[in-house]
Design a protein around this motif. Structure first.
Motif, mmCIF file in Angstrom:
data_model
loop_
_atom_site.group_PDB
_atom_site.id
_atom_site.type_symbol
_atom_site.label_atom_id
_atom_site.label_comp_id
_atom_site.label_asym_id
_atom_site.label_seq_id
_atom_site.Cartn_x
_atom_site.Cartn_y
_atom_site.Cartn_z
ATOM 1 N N LEU A 115 0.768 -1.284 -0.086
ATOM 2 C CA LEU A 115 0.085 0.011 -0.134
ATOM 3 C C LEU A 115 0.852 1.163 -0.072
ATOM 4 O O LEU A 115 0.560 2.374 -0.914
ATOM 5 C CB LEU A 115 -0.912 -0.006 1.302
ATOM 6 N N ASP A 259 0.714 -4.216 8.430
ATOM 7 C CA ASP A 259 -0.011 -3.761 7.231
ATOM 8 C C ASP A 259 -1.418 -4.090 7.113
ATOM 9 O O ASP A 259 -1.886 -3.703 5.801
ATOM 10 C CB ASP A 259 0.964 -4.259 5.984
ATOM 11 N N HIS A 345 -8.068 -1.700 -0.550
ATOM 12 C CA HIS A 345 -6.944 -2.432 -0.730
ATOM 13 C C HIS A 345 -6.746 -3.768 -0.618
ATOM 14 O O HIS A 345 -6.023 -4.499 -0.511
ATOM 15 C CB HIS A 345 -5.804 -1.830 -0.252
ATOM 16 N N ASN A 447 -3.455 -1.718 -10.256
ATOM 17 C CA ASN A 447 -2.309 -1.109 -9.658
ATOM 18 C C ASN A 447 -1.429 -1.111 -11.018
ATOM 19 O O ASN A 447 -1.528 -1.763 -11.945
ATOM 20 C CB ASN A 447 -1.845 -2.158 -8.733
ATOM 21 N N TYR A 536 -2.026 -15.916 4.193
ATOM 22 C CA TYR A 536 -2.809 -15.847 3.011
ATOM 23 C C TYR A 536 -1.617 -15.894 1.859
ATOM 24 O O TYR A 536 -2.264 -16.279 0.822
ATOM 25 C CB TYR A 536 -3.900 -14.828 2.811
ATOM 26 N N GLU A 635 -5.495 -12.011 -2.323
ATOM 27 C CA GLU A 635 -4.592 -10.780 -2.797
ATOM 28 C C GLU A 635 -5.117 -9.793 -3.597
ATOM 29 O O GLU A 635 -5.285 -10.026 -4.584
ATOM 30 C CB GLU A 635 -3.135 -11.295 -3.315
ATOM 31 N N SER A 637 -4.364 -7.281 -5.257
ATOM 32 C CA SER A 637 -3.688 -7.145 -6.539
ATOM 33 C C SER A 637 -2.135 -7.526 -6.548
ATOM 34 O O SER A 637 -1.864 -8.685 -7.213
ATOM 35 C CB SER A 637 -3.557 -5.427 -6.885
ATOM 36 N N GLY A 638 -1.367 -7.169 -5.718
ATOM 37 C CA GLY A 638 -0.120 -7.705 -5.624
ATOM 38 C C GLY A 638 0.558 -6.566 -6.598
ATOM 39 O O GLY A 638 0.119 -5.940 -7.600
HETATM 40 N N1 CJB Z 1 -2.142 -4.019 1.171
HETATM 41 O O1 CJB Z 1 -0.127 -3.455 1.608
HETATM 42 C C1 CJB Z 1 -1.410 -3.540 2.050
HETATM 43 N N2 CJB Z 1 -2.030 -3.086 3.181
HETATM 44 C C2 CJB Z 1 -3.161 -3.202 3.519
HETATM 45 O O2 CJB Z 1 -3.380 -2.754 4.803
HETATM 46 C C3 CJB Z 1 -4.025 -3.454 2.571
HETATM 47 C C4 CJB Z 1 -3.624 -3.891 1.561
HETATM 48 C C5 CJB Z 1 -1.875 -4.309 -0.234
HETATM 49 O O3 CJB Z 1 -2.038 -3.103 -1.079
HETATM 50 C C6 CJB Z 1 -1.471 -3.433 -2.424
HETATM 51 C C7 CJB Z 1 -1.600 -2.121 -3.238
HETATM 52 O O4 CJB Z 1 -2.915 -2.108 -3.706
HETATM 53 C C8 CJB Z 1 -2.197 -4.684 -3.144
HETATM 54 O O5 CJB Z 1 -1.380 -4.806 -4.301
HETATM 55 C C9 CJB Z 1 -1.875 -5.872 -2.243
HETATM 56 O O6 CJB Z 1 -2.539 -6.842 -2.859
HETATM 57 C C10 CJB Z 1 -2.607 -5.302 -0.701
HETATM 58 O O7 CJB Z 1 -2.411 -6.468 -0.035
#
Ligand code: CJB
Length: 806
Positions: A115, A259, A345, A447, A536, A635, A637-638
């Motif tokens: 994120l 996160d 997200h 993304n 996950y 997930e 996006s990743g």
């Molecule tokens: N994501 O890094 C985080 N923190 C969160 O609290 C929720 C989601 C990630 O965000 C990324 C950007 O959109 C995504 O690519 C990823 O799948 C998601 O886990």
């Protein structure tokens, strides 16, 4: 600036700053000198950019994010200014290696993972597309913890990045604003209107630190504004005790290192209100200085809510419009909807923020009142809706809790997911009730990544081959990478790309040797899983496959597999004990396998410490296999999948997140997919008939592997091994690891086979690079700009807003 000029400037600046000559200066002094030249140069363009926006009253977006993860900025600033090559050469003529100076810069790690990194990729692309856009966040004094392994356990050390000096930020005391916390509020009638009267509480000062976001060769420099806290001089007497002072300082002290799951803590809520209130107040102050009617604010300002953490923007904006600017509620609400937009997200329930009413009343009582009123009016407005159950489910306040995602959706005009499958799940499952009410608010924005950082900066060897082969238009127009598709049968190009990969692998091998003392062969397959450690994401399944290979090789040392190095990089949230158990298990397995002579180096396991942006830049160019193996639907996006693809890695993937779009882009033959699909996962949920125990009983391979966690085969993991074993058997394997395992092994065997045919492998690699262009954040932010923010490129940027080739 040419080389001679630069050298002259450098020598002069070093003398001005330190009264020194190059031969006497330390790398830190040289770094500071270079940084000073870079920042003073772009500062002129920085003022010009914001003056342009102001003078021509262009609509701007403010991207509110509780995390930004820019990594190092020196090299990317040099690249974007078009200076990289000249500076590198000029310094080298002065006997200085640019890479040595780059090492000095601390990683700016004010984010956890995907994120935060996405927010920074967007900042780069927004500036590079000449779009008027700014970041708004928190200047944490401690970034994400530094990870060390002690006896295979993760240990967290503080990330003190500021004492080393941050040459990019500019403190702007004149732009400070005050933020009020706590106390109580009651409403009093005043000239026929209800006005809030505040009692008690305390006021802190929010002081902005601005960092220039330099666009790619277009003269645009935008602002990332991060707020620090201070005690206002006139409030000194309220903060006499050390306790009180500490409470204030804590506000911007540390980034929460989780996160996806914040256990509703008051400090976190205070951090959220702090940067929201400071940001929204400063936007409104700016807007009022334009002397435009308040009713038109949505023509000039867009506010983006990155995940729910800044969702209070909605209530704060209402507070300012209604309480301070005396707008009628209905009018203020209409403007709020037009200004605000929100990105979701994740669908993981634990990440959907909720706050107790008591806590919000305690931290920001007026905001609570406003949210209560938004909720009340929503229920009232919907009172004739045929499905009252749905209205109850979509309310913001339920069971004593405030649902921040509900606030974000109901108070904005746009809710987007971050990949097609994720956005569809939001519409059809997770947020379906909201979709029924407001279908037109929902949209997808897959993304994207800062293409230039993840190719030109991180992978100069590949960049050189690409430039020679297809020219350099792809620097500005990433989809031009597709020109590479003309070379799928060109042996010379295939070999050049392979040689670049080998060079990168050698570099990473040297790094591994230096930091872990492990010898890995650059001839082996470099197989990479780099991301936060989460159940996950299934790092455990990767480990199980490694164990499977290990047992096979023990049984039959002649078994024909291409040597493989399994590389991990992952931090676990300090309180996430299960994730830490997996780290320990991977480290112990690495120890076991790496030292077992029977294995003859056919497999090596390397867990690199302290995965961060800089380490990603070292690993990704050397990667050949990209592990994207989350349980389908989990997930969102990743983004490491996109970075690895761009660097020519083949993806082993579940049909999850953006993996699905990667498969569409490269074609089925150039990705290896496996595992349950979204539909199958949901069928299991519906029928509740997944029995992991049966998969354990019926599959001797799984049995042998799982037993290794509890029978001493993997040493020193008595507790961790049991925890892992129990998660799969006693606690029913929430993420279907056992269910997907056999298919995962099948996919891994395909990879092993494919690698035997090096020409075919090199073709796959080339095709992945060639099709990565659509995942550029340049492209993603353009979609946001057009569909959500309604902002346009600055017409007076050096590119005139239009894409041009270098
Ligand atoms: N994501 O890094 C985080 N923190 C969160 O609290 C929720 C989601 C990630 O965000 C990324 C950007 O959109 C995504 O690519 C990823 O799948 C998601 O886990």
């Amino acid at each position: 600036m040419d080389k001679i000029e630069f050298k002259q400037t450098f020598i002069e600046r070093l003398a001005e700053l330190y009264a020194m000559e190059v031969s006497d200066a330390t790398p830190i002094e040289l770094y500071q000198t270079l940084g000073s030249i870079v920042s003073t140069t772009y500062t002129k363009q920085w003022s010009k950019s914001w003056q342009d926006y102001r003078d021509t009253k262009q609509k701007q977006v403010y991207y509110f994010s509780i995390e930004f993860l820019p990594g190092k900025m020196l090299k990317s600033n040099l690249l974007n200014m078009g200076w990289l090559e000249i500076v590198e050469e000029a310094l080298s003529e002065l006997g200085i290696k640019l890479d040595d100076l780059i090492e000095i810069e601390p990683d700016m790690a004010l984010g956890n993972g995907g994120l935060g990194r996405l927010a920074s990729c967007f900042m780069d692309s927004i500036a590079s597309q000449s779009l008027p856009g700014n970041g708004n966040g928190i200047r944490y004094r401690y970034g994400l913890f530094k990870q060390r392994f002690v006896d295979g356990h993760q240990v967290e050390l503080p990330d003190e990045w500021l004492p080393k000096g941050n040459i990019w930020e500019v403190r702007k005391d004149s732009k400070a604003v005050d933020v009020h916390f706590g106390g109580s509020v009651h409403l009093e009638e005043h000239h026929g209107r209800l006005k809030p009267v505040y009692h008690g509480g305390y006021t802190v000062r929010a002081v902005p630190y601005d960092t220039g976001m330099v666009g790619y060769k277009n003269g645009t420099v935008n602002t990332m504004r991060l707020w620090d806290v201070a005690i206002p001089a006139e409030e000194e007497e309220h903060y006499r005790s050390i306790e009180d002072r500490r409470m204030v300082e804590e506000l911007t002290s540390v980034l929460y290192p989780d996160d996806s799951n914040e256990a509703g803590r008051k400090l976190r809520l205070s951090q959220e209100y702090f940067f929201v209130s400071a940001g929204v107040q400063s936007i409104l102050r700016y807007y009022k200085n334009l002397h435009l009617p308040l009713e038109q604010i949505s023509r000039y300002i867009a506010i983006h809510i990155n995940d729910t953490h800044p969702a209070m923007c909605i209530a704060e904006f209402m507070r300012l419009l209604v309480d301070q600017e005396n707008l009628k509620w209905e009018k203020a609400w209409r403007l709020t909807l037009q200004v605000m937009s929100y990105t979701n997200h994740t669908i993981m329930a634990e990440a959907l923020e909720k706050w107790s009413i008591e806590m919000m009343q305690d931290v920001c009582p007026r905001i609570y009142q406003i949210i209560e009123e938004i909720d009340r009016r929503f229920v009232e407005e919907m009172s004739t809706f045929h499905n009252q159950g749905l209205i109850q489910r979509t309310r913001i306040i339920q069971d004593g809790q405030i649902h921040m995602a509900h606030l974000a959706i109901l108070g904005s005009h746009s809710t987007n997911g971050v990949a097609k499958i994720h956005s569809d799940l939001l519409k059809n499952v997770i947020l379906n009730d909201f979709y029924v009410l407001y279908p037109s608010r929902f949209n997808n924005k897959t993304n994207g990544i800062a293409q230039r950082r993840w190719s030109q900066l991180a992978n100069p060897a590949m960049t050189k081959v690409l430039n020679q082969t297809i020219g350099d238009s792809w620097h500005r127009t990433p989809t031009d990478l597709h020109l590479l598709m003309n070379f799928t049968e060109d042996d010379e190009v295939l070999e050049q790309l392979a040689a670049a990969k080998l060079e990168n692998k050698k570099r990473l091998a040297a790094y591994i040797k230096e930091h872990k003392g492990i010898e890995v062969s650059p001839e082996a397959i470099f197989d990479v899983q780099i991301k936060r450690l989460h159940a996950y994401k299934r790092q455990l399944m990767n480990l199980m496959h490694i164990l499977k290979l290990y047992f096979e090789l023990k049984n039959d040392p002649k078994r024909d597999i291409h040597p493989r190095v399994f590389i991990f990089g992952a931090k676990a949230a300090p309180s996430y004990h299960y994730a830490k158990a997996i780290i320990k298990a991977i480290n112990e397995t690495a120890n076991l396998i790496n030292h077992d002579p029977d294995i003859q180096d056919k497999i090596k396991v390397v867990f690199l410490e302290n995965y961060n942006v800089s380490l990603a830049e070292k690993i990704i160019p050397a990667a050949e296999v990209s592990e994207q193996i989350s349980l389908a639907t989990k997930e969102a996006s990743g983004t490491s999948n996109m970075k690895l693809m761009l660097n020519g890695a083949l993806t082993i993937a579940t049909l999850d997140g953006a993996n699905i779009e990667i498969r569409e882009a490269v074609g089925e033959e150039n990705i290896v997919t496996f595992g349950l699909t979204e539909k199958e996962v949901y069928r299991y949920y519906q029928e509740q008939n997944y029995r992991s125990l049966e998969w354990y009983h019926n599959d001797p391979v799984i049995q042998r592997i799982l037993n290794a966690f509890i029978d001493g085969t993997i040493p020193n993991i008595v507790n961790e091994g049991k925890q892992i074993f129990d998660s799969l058997i006693q606690y029913h394997d929430e993420f279907f690891v056992l269910r997907d395992f056999a298919d995962y092994c099948r996919a891994q065997e395909i990879i092993n086979q494919l690698y035997q045919d090096s020409r075919r492998w090199n073709q796959i690699s080339l095709i992945n690079i060639a099709n990565a262009g659509i995942f550029s954040a340049d492209n993603t932010v353009e979609r946001y700009a057009e569909d959500i923010w309604q902002i346009r490129p600055n017409p007076s940027s050096q590119l005139g807003g239009a894409a041009q080739h270098d």
